[in-house]
Scaffold this motif. Structure first.
Motif: not given
Length: 365
Positions: A54-58, A63-64, A219-222
């Motif tokens: 998932l982190p490679d696909c977002l 922002l989740l 990975r910096g996703f909020q």
């Protein structure tokens, strides 16, 4: 996204699904699911991944927004005064039950609530039903499709009473009784005890593990939370041949100030807002429809999204695969196009993806 007349026909949302692909159990390990990735627009190039990818696909900087509500053991099995068996499913969100609660003469509490009642014989208004752990239900008024207005009475802490005697209300397409593992596996890892009250899990969140949450953060996703107390309406069938005649059941939503600010900041900076599940999407879009934007909010939404309805907030969606002719596949079609979604579903069926609550995931970006 342009619409066509077929988008409004109930039968346009049907698809063939082998019964063997309806997941009856969660994967052996949480997060050990497949992930189908599809673009919201443009060429329909589908990608097949594991959920761990998932982190490679977002999209970068996404922002989740996830629903932190917790499933209540809201299905009660009890007896009638005749000795017959009876089943009750609480539909009123737990916070509202407690808000309406009044002390009774015997030291307990009671409140008028909505619920579903199922029994082998007809239930009369005024009949009292016993469910153990100090819980009883008196029928006040009968409605359509098994809905009843009742007086719920209990002793002590209501949440603990339901936990002591109730069952996890698994969806009707899971053809088994609830088991001990469902107590943990039919909950997201980020559900909050103080947000207990849903009668169904926000199932897109069931794939997340603590390790995935840490990876996303690194990975910096909020991440931000909303609360939508999932009701029976998520399973209620669309009965109108023209889907525009369907009316959604109301759902109770809470959006905290921190989440409203995070969404506003992401939109201002041009970062995509990805809903983790249809309940999170309905929370954001429902409040934006009522208020013009996402802002701190506590109240009801009955938003019904289908092709042609606008999206004001959400740019993408992480979700599971949904039932044919359901309001949820209509929502997904509103976001990405009906024919595109059905083509993606056909691909998922052909490749053996597992469907519905305990099944695999899909990312629309």
């Amino acid at each position: 996204m342009p619409t066509e007349e077929a988008d409004f026909f109930l039968g346009s949302y049907n698809f063939a699904l082998p019964e063997a692909q309806i997941a009856q159990f969660p994967p052996e390990e949480r997060g050990n699911s497949r992930l189908l990735v599809m673009p919201r627009q443009g060429a329909l190039e589908l990608e097949h991944h594991q959920f761990s990818d998932l982190p490679d696909c977002l999209p970068e900087g996404a922002l989740l927004v996830a629903n932190n509500s917790r499933v209540l053991q809201a299905r009660l099995l009890g007896t009638r005064s005749t000795g017959g068996k009876v089943e009750f499913l609480l539909l009123t969100p737990l916070p509202l039950v407690l808000e309406r609660a009044r002390p009774d003469k015997l030291g307990g509490s009671s409140a008028e609530v909505e619920g579903l009642i199922r029994s082998g014989g007809s239930i009369r208004d005024g009949e009292k039903l016993e469910f153990g752990a100090g819980i009883s239900v008196t029928v006040l008024e009968s409605g359509e499709f098994g809905h009843r207005r009742v007086r719920l009475a209990w002793d002590g802490d209501l949440s603990k009473a339901f936990a002591a005697t109730g069952h996890i209300p698994l969806p009707p397409y899971i053809k088994r009784t609830d088991a001990e593992e469902d107590l943990s596996r039919y909950q997201t890892i980020y559900s909050r005890e103080d947000k207990t009250g849903s009668v169904a899990a926000p199932t897109a969140g069931l794939h997340f593990t603590p390790e995935m949450r840490e990876t996303l953060k690194a990975r910096g996703f909020q991440w931000a939370d909303v609360t939508l107390y999932v009701g029976y309406g998520t399973f209620s069938p669309v009965r109108s041949a023209d889907i525009r005649g369907h009316r959604m059941h109301r759902e109770y939503v809470e959006i905290p100030e921190a989440t409203a600010l995070a969404i506003a900041e992401a939109k201002r900076e041009g970062r995509p807002v990805i809903a983790v599940g249809t309940t999170s999407l309905r929370s954001m879009e429902g409040v934006a429809e009522l208020c013009g934007r996402v802002q701190p909010f506590t109240g009801w939404t009955d938003i019904f999204l289908y092709p042609g309805r606008p999206f004001r907030v959400v740019d993408g969606l992480l979700t599971n695969f949904h039932l044919p002719e359901s309001s949820l596949i209509m929502l997904v079609s509103a976001l990405a196009g009906r024919e595109r979604v059905l083509a993606a579903y056909a691909e998922a069926v052909s490749r053996g993806y597992r469907f519905f609550s305990y099944g695999d995931a899909m990312l629309i970006r």
